[in-house]
Scaffold this motif. Sequence first.
Motif, PDB file in Angstrom:
ATOM      1  N   GLN A  78       0.840  -1.200   0.000  1.00 12.99           N
ATOM      2  CA  GLN A  78       0.000   0.000   0.000  1.00 12.99           C
ATOM      3  C   GLN A  78       0.873   1.247   0.000  1.00 12.99           C
ATOM      4  O   GLN A  78       1.827   1.359   0.772  1.00 12.99           O
ATOM      5  CB  GLN A  78      -0.915   0.032   1.230  1.00 12.99           C
ATOM      6  CG  GLN A  78      -2.095  -0.918   1.120  1.00 12.99           C
ATOM      7  CD  GLN A  78      -3.034  -0.815   2.310  1.00 12.99           C
ATOM      8  OE1 GLN A  78      -2.653  -0.344   3.376  1.00 12.99           O
ATOM      9  NE2 GLN A  78      -4.260  -1.270   2.125  1.00 12.99           N
ATOM     10  N   GLY A  89     -11.451   5.133  -0.091  1.00 14.19           N
ATOM     11  CA  GLY A  89      -9.989   5.156  -0.175  1.00 14.19           C
ATOM     12  C   GLY A  89      -9.333   6.319   0.540  1.00 14.19           C
ATOM     13  O   GLY A  89      -8.123   6.364   0.674  1.00 14.19           O
ATOM     14  N   GLN A 126      -3.278   0.859  -3.813  1.00 17.21           N
ATOM     15  CA  GLN A 126      -2.840  -0.532  -3.637  1.00 17.21           C
ATOM     16  C   GLN A 126      -1.931  -0.879  -4.804  1.00 17.21           C
ATOM     17  O   GLN A 126      -2.386  -1.002  -5.935  1.00 17.21           O
ATOM     18  CB  GLN A 126      -4.059  -1.455  -3.609  1.00 17.21           C
ATOM     19  CG  GLN A 126      -3.723  -2.889  -3.331  1.00 17.21           C
ATOM     20  CD  GLN A 126      -3.756  -3.217  -1.845  1.00 17.21           C
ATOM     21  OE1 GLN A 126      -4.559  -2.672  -1.101  1.00 17.21           O
ATOM     22  NE2 GLN A 126      -2.871  -4.106  -1.427  1.00 17.21           N
ATOM     23  N   LYS A 168      -1.230  -6.819  -4.919  1.00 14.14           N
ATOM     24  CA  LYS A 168      -2.441  -7.503  -4.490  1.00 14.14           C
ATOM     25  C   LYS A 168      -2.222  -8.250  -3.180  1.00 14.14           C
ATOM     26  O   LYS A 168      -1.107  -8.668  -2.875  1.00 14.14           O
ATOM     27  CB  LYS A 168      -2.877  -8.505  -5.559  1.00 14.14           C
ATOM     28  CG  LYS A 168      -3.523  -7.842  -6.759  1.00 14.14           C
ATOM     29  CD  LYS A 168      -3.934  -8.887  -7.774  1.00 14.14           C
ATOM     30  CE  LYS A 168      -4.468  -8.217  -9.026  1.00 14.14           C
ATOM     31  NZ  LYS A 168      -4.750  -9.182 -10.084  1.00 14.14           N
ATOM     32  N   ASN A 169      -3.290  -8.417  -2.458  1.00 16.89           N
ATOM     33  CA  ASN A 169      -3.289  -9.217  -1.238  1.00 16.89           C
ATOM     34  C   ASN A 169      -2.816 -10.637  -1.564  1.00 16.89           C
ATOM     35  O   ASN A 169      -3.360 -11.295  -2.441  1.00 16.89           O
ATOM     36  CB  ASN A 169      -4.735  -9.229  -0.704  1.00 16.89           C
ATOM     37  CG  ASN A 169      -4.902 -10.082   0.518  1.00 16.89           C
ATOM     38  OD1 ASN A 169      -3.967 -10.712   0.987  1.00 16.89           O
ATOM     39  ND2 ASN A 169      -6.109 -10.093   1.045  1.00 16.89           N
ATOM     40  N   GLU A 171      -8.983  -8.716  -2.784  1.00 16.34           N
ATOM     41  CA  GLU A 171      -7.797  -8.343  -3.550  1.00 16.34           C
ATOM     42  C   GLU A 171      -7.141  -7.131  -2.915  1.00 16.34           C
ATOM     43  O   GLU A 171      -5.929  -7.055  -2.776  1.00 16.34           O
ATOM     44  CB  GLU A 171      -8.220  -8.041  -4.990  1.00 16.34           C
ATOM     45  CG  GLU A 171      -7.085  -7.955  -5.943  1.00 16.34           C
ATOM     46  CD  GLU A 171      -7.568  -7.722  -7.371  1.00 16.34           C
ATOM     47  OE1 GLU A 171      -6.759  -7.350  -8.207  1.00 16.34           O
ATOM     48  OE2 GLU A 171      -8.775  -7.907  -7.638  1.00 16.34           O
ATOM     49  N   LYS A 172      -7.970  -6.171  -2.514  1.00 13.99           N
ATOM     50  CA  LYS A 172      -7.462  -4.972  -1.852  1.00 13.99           C
ATOM     51  C   LYS A 172      -7.723  -5.098  -0.356  1.00 13.99           C
ATOM     52  O   LYS A 172      -8.858  -5.250   0.069  1.00 13.99           O
ATOM     53  CB  LYS A 172      -8.172  -3.721  -2.383  1.00 13.99           C
ATOM     54  CG  LYS A 172      -7.840  -3.408  -3.803  1.00 13.99           C
ATOM     55  CD  LYS A 172      -8.553  -2.144  -4.241  1.00 13.99           C
ATOM     56  CE  LYS A 172      -8.189  -1.788  -5.669  1.00 13.99           C
ATOM     57  NZ  LYS A 172      -8.961  -0.635  -6.156  1.00 13.99           N
ATOM     58  N   LYS A 173      -6.647  -5.004   0.414  1.00 14.00           N
ATOM     59  CA  LYS A 173      -6.798  -5.195   1.856  1.00 14.00           C
ATOM     60  C   LYS A 173      -7.631  -4.095   2.499  1.00 14.00           C
ATOM     61  O   LYS A 173      -8.257  -4.303   3.534  1.00 14.00           O
ATOM     62  CB  LYS A 173      -5.425  -5.261   2.509  1.00 14.00           C
ATOM     63  CG  LYS A 173      -4.773  -6.614   2.308  1.00 14.00           C
ATOM     64  CD  LYS A 173      -3.532  -6.756   3.138  1.00 14.00           C
ATOM     65  CE  LYS A 173      -2.939  -8.143   2.950  1.00 14.00           C
ATOM     66  NZ  LYS A 173      -1.618  -8.236   3.561  1.00 14.00           N
ATOM     67  N   MET A 220     -10.255  -2.790   1.240  1.00 13.26           N
ATOM     68  CA  MET A 220     -11.645  -3.198   1.052  1.00 13.26           C
ATOM     69  C   MET A 220     -12.042  -4.212   2.130  1.00 13.26           C
ATOM     70  O   MET A 220     -13.143  -4.193   2.662  1.00 13.26           O
ATOM     71  CB  MET A 220     -11.770  -3.842  -0.319  1.00 13.26           C
ATOM     72  CG  MET A 220     -12.922  -3.379  -1.137  1.00 13.26           C
ATOM     73  SD  MET A 220     -12.822  -4.185  -2.729  1.00 13.26           S
ATOM     74  CE  MET A 220     -12.902  -2.763  -3.774  1.00 13.26           C
TER      75      MET A 220
END
Lengths: 300, 184
Positions: A61, A250, A292, A295-296, B73-75, B77
């Motif tokens: 991030q 965001g 971001q 990706k996670n 996918e987005k932390k 979120m």
Amino acid sequence: MRDNKIYLLLFLILASFQVSGQDLESMLEGQMEKTTDYTFATFKSTRILNGHSIEHLEEGQLDFRISHRFGRINSGAYEFFGLDQAHIHLSLEYGIKDWIMVGLGRGTFEKTVDGFTKIKLLRQSKGVKSSPVSISIMSGIYVNGLRWEDRERDNYFWQRLDFVHQIMIARKFSPGFSLQLTPSYLHRNMVETANDPNDIFSIGAGSRLKLTKRLSINAEYFYLFKPDNDLLSTEIYNPFSLGLDIETGGHVFHIILTNSVGMRENGFLGHTTGSWLNGDIHLGFNISRIFQLKKNENYQ
Amino acid sequence: MMKKSVACLIMTIILPFTIQGQGKYLTNNGVISFYSHTIVEDITAVNNEVAAVIDGSSGEVVIILKMTQFQFEKKMMQEHFNENYLESEIFPKATFSGTILNNDDVKYSIPGLYEVKVKGEMTIHGQTKTISEEGTVKITSSGIVCSTKFKLNPEDYKIKIPGMVRKNISKQMEITVELPCELI
């Protein structure tokens, strides 16, 4: 015939072990207890208001932060109650891993360039691994960018440097209330006069009180262990900030009232020249926008 | 007389095992995902740690998952999902407890794909609703796999979606369930 009855009874007893149903749910509940639940969102942003919160950027991030402080509200109508003056701080911060983040910034205050590293040591959790608090440490370096006042003197680069080390100990007591204690140490390589301390220890307390799901009141106070103001070349006060924390997807916005113009640690711990009691209050904003970049990892 | 007794004894020993053949099936890593499609944004999240148990003899099904284990996918979120929408600290789990209505049609000892109807109570965000959906049970040599796909409206479970993001989040979440269970 009697034998048969015995066998039938035996059969019933054995069969009863197979009885299903009622305890399926408790069976699963047992399975679910074998995990650890980490507390999330102790604060909404990596800052409580001025100072660092226990929150980190996650891996990948990127946070772009813009902070503003206007002049003092008590400066009168001529200064449009402080709005004629503006101090700004810009920074880019990045989560290298979930447990380590770094940042680089530049502020109007003393034309300072600053950098920091924040590391997670412990996370508040329940379950197999359990901890009542989260703990992180932060170390920052601040480079004063002002031109030398006295050019005749021998001036060295090290004289421009300030350092701050902080330990953040935080607990989310309930979904609506979090509290953090922040013991801090400020070291300044050079101060204005021999009377001013090079080292200032302080203890900070910050809290978040949720009003709605996306809105909270944050407060932050640092008590400075320093000599009396009579002994210092410039009077400095304990920084206190009060603000609203607004989350809109965001972005996280802070609307702040504070007696400090410095938006980074060396500024508000060493140069808070305003006093709430005298009405030296600044209106300010923080805006944080997170991108971001990675990706996670746990998501496929 | 003697013969009868022996027969009874054999039954006593064997019968429980035959019931075991239709025993309980368990998983700790079932997969439940949801997919929200709007013109603005597609959102998906996956939970790979779903616990479920199916009782072959009665057709009872219990599924439990932890909301915080949904991976996005987005932390960020993911944090919003838990903090602002599902309130996972107050309602940490979602559960389903129901029965396979046509359980008699499923031959747990014979490999194959069986269509099933499931009815039961689903609890999400502290709200319980009775739902009835169709799915399949696949019997293999090593266990069973239960699958289904259905639609769900978050507002039925009092999950409030503010006007600002209304256009980003679908009213018809597509839920996909896959539970590979082993006999216990």
